[in-house]
Design an enzyme around this catalytic site. Structure first.
Site, short mmCIF file in Angstrom:
data_model
loop_
_atom_site.label_atom_id
_atom_site.label_comp_id
_atom_site.label_asym_id
_atom_site.label_seq_id
_atom_site.Cartn_x
_atom_site.Cartn_y
_atom_site.Cartn_z
N ASN A 141 0.08 19.46 -21.35
CA ASN A 141 -0.39 18.61 -22.45
C ASN A 141 -0.38 19.33 -23.80
OD1 ASN A 141 -0.97 16.21 -20.99
ND2 ASN A 141 -2.74 17.24 -20.08
N GLU A 176 9.71 17.90 -25.87
CA GLU A 176 9.13 18.32 -24.58
C GLU A 176 9.84 19.57 -24.06
OE1 GLU A 176 6.47 17.01 -23.11
OE2 GLU A 176 6.26 15.00 -23.97
N LYS A 183 3.32 11.35 -11.87
CA LYS A 183 2.41 10.52 -12.67
C LYS A 183 3.07 9.16 -12.85
CE LYS A 183 -0.28 13.75 -15.46
NZ LYS A 183 -0.57 14.23 -16.82
N GLU A 234 -3.77 17.68 -11.87
CA GLU A 234 -4.22 18.09 -13.20
C GLU A 234 -5.70 18.49 -13.24
OE1 GLU A 234 -2.24 16.05 -16.58
OE2 GLU A 234 -4.25 15.92 -17.40
N LYS A 288 8.26 22.75 -14.55
CA LYS A 288 7.37 21.64 -14.19
C LYS A 288 7.07 21.66 -12.69
CE LYS A 288 5.76 17.16 -15.00
NZ LYS A 288 5.73 15.93 -15.73
N HIS A 295 7.17 9.16 -29.09
CA HIS A 295 6.32 10.12 -28.38
C HIS A 295 6.71 11.57 -28.69
CE1 HIS A 295 3.86 11.78 -25.18
NE2 HIS A 295 4.91 12.43 -24.74
N HIS A 335 -0.96 12.55 -29.19
CA HIS A 335 -1.32 11.19 -28.73
C HIS A 335 -2.14 10.47 -29.78
CE1 HIS A 335 -0.75 11.57 -24.08
NE2 HIS A 335 0.34 11.21 -24.71
N HIS A 375 -0.11 17.43 -27.01
CA HIS A 375 -0.38 16.02 -26.70
C HIS A 375 -1.76 15.57 -27.19
CE1 HIS A 375 3.22 16.52 -24.35
NE2 HIS A 375 3.19 15.29 -23.90
N ARG A 411 -2.11 22.26 -14.60
CA ARG A 411 -1.21 21.20 -15.08
C ARG A 411 -1.57 20.75 -16.50
NH1 ARG A 411 1.35 16.14 -11.69
NH2 ARG A 411 2.50 15.26 -13.44
N ARG A 443 0.81 -1.23 0.00
CA ARG A 443 0.00 0.00 0.00
C ARG A 443 0.84 1.28 0.00
NH1 ARG A 443 -3.08 -3.30 3.45
NH2 ARG A 443 -4.83 -4.15 2.27
N1 GLY Z 1 3.67 14.84 -18.74
C1 GLY Z 1 2.67 15.73 -18.32
C2 GLY Z 1 2.51 15.80 -16.84
O1 GLY Z 1 3.32 15.28 -16.10
O2 GLY Z 1 1.53 16.35 -16.39
#
Ligand code: GLY
Length: 359
Positions: free
Chosen positions: A245, A185, A143, A237, A227, A264, A252, A248, A241, A121
């Site tokens: 994207n 990026e 993430k 997000e 970031k 990517h 994507h 993206h 945040r 956990r």
């Molecule tokens: N790669 C986008 C983020 O970490 O929100």
């Protein structure tokens, strides 16, 4: 050494950046006393390249650690790998006082972070990203997750590392295609947040492509600062945040349409160029600045036109299944000037068709 703090209250952590940092990680971990024992998770390629150097640093500092591995590649990023690695941890007797170390690129960081989030956990983990893409993006912000047959990153958790160690010198042996993957990026941060950084990237292009380590360190640090600021303001997000994207939404979709044969970063580059055209079409971004962005992407060797083999219908079908589509409406991050973006779900079908058709 540069230190950037990700300000997340009791889950705040440092990003440490320095050429040659790998050799100093053992001593730093010893001082931070995050755990009594560590398991390093690496893929079959990275373990050959960097596993020995990391273990030397840990052993020299008296940090107890062992390495477990999984097969290299995105194909490993699924639940079965997490289950296999969890069994290995249990067999090694890892408990809640222990921690994981993710040594590798985005796949390793995502798998290891997710494993850390769910093993017993939740146990601590640290990130040692070894690709430019992972250093400027995926290792920071928490993430984590894996792919399922229905889509990429559909199972995962927000789970922050306890520390991120970035050794820019490992980029010297990174394949050029991987460097390019990360550079898309990097350019993204300039367009969404920092016009001065965008212009720095234009000025320093040759140094960056020649892997001048002092310049690369500067670039990585600025991306991580941006970031860190964005994640500290909106960890999950809900709002801000989403600017990360940029490129993206369509990126994507093109990546999925290529069955992930397209890297990517290249897909994100295409997506950024298309987003600039959408913004011009909506009348919120100047043609001249859109051309400036596309020129910088192209100067770095990134493609800016969606290949004709991907039909608008195909791309639109993939858009519908993306996490960025809510209630049937995809959201787009569109620039209003270099360094500023807006988030919108009001891109008309006609404009999208025009941009995809023209792509
Ligand atoms: N790669 C986008 C983020 O970490 O929100």
């Amino acid at each position: 050494m540069r230190t950037i703090r990700v300000g997340l209250g009791e889950r705040a952590y440092d990003i440490l950046i320095e050429n040659g940092l790998l050799a100093a990680i053992g001593a730093d971990l010893k001082q931070r006393a995050i755990a009594k024992r560590y398991v390093v998770v690496a893929d079959s390629q990275v373990v050959e390249l960097l596993g020995g150097r990391l273990m030397e640093s840990l052993t020299a500092a008296g940090v107890a650690a062992e390495i477990i591995t999984f097969p290299w590649g995105e194909a490993s990023k699924h639940l079965a790998t997490v289950a296999e690695l969890a069994s290995k941890l249990a067999q090694l007797g890892l408990d809640r006082k222990d921690a994981l170390i993710a040594l590798g690129g985005g796949v390793t960081g995502d798998i290891t972070g997710f494993l850390a989030a769910i093993y017993m956990r939740g146990i601590p983990f640290v990130q040692i990203p070894t690709t430019l893409l992972a250093q400027v993006d995926s290792s920071v912000g928490g993430k984590t997750g894996v792919d399922i047959p229905e889509g990429k990153n559909l199972v995962g958790a927000f789970y922050q590392p306890r520390c991120v160690y970035i050794d820019s010198s490992v980029l010297m042996t990174l394949p050029s295609a991987e460097l390019l993957n990360g550079l898309a990026e990097v350019i993204k941060y300039g367009v969404i947040y920092d016009a001065e950084f965008f212009r720095y990237l234009a000025r320093q292009r040759q140094a960056i492509l020649n892997r001048d380590l002092a310049v690369l360190e500067e670039v990585i640090a600025r991306c991580c600062e941006i970031k860190a600021e964005v994640v500290a303001a909106d960890e999950r997000e809900a709002d801000l945040r989403r600017i990360l994207n940029f490129g993206h939404t369509l990126g994507h979709a093109v990546e999925a349409a290529s069955s992930y044969a397209l890297a990517h970063g290249l897909a994100v580059g295409l997506g950024m160029a298309a987003a600039c055209r959408l913004a011009v079409g909506k009348g919120i971004f100047s043609q001249a600045q859109a051309e400036e962005v596309c020129r910088l992407l192209a100067d770095y060797g990134l493609p800016t036109k969606i290949p004709a083999e991907f039909s608008p219908q195909q791309i639109k079908a993939f858009l519908k299944t993306d996490k960025k589509t809510v209630g049937g409406r995809p959201f787009f991050v569109l620039p209003t000037e270099i360094g500023k973006v807006v988030i919108t779900d009001t891109v008309s079908e006609e404009l999208l068709d025009e941009i995809l058709g023209a792509g």
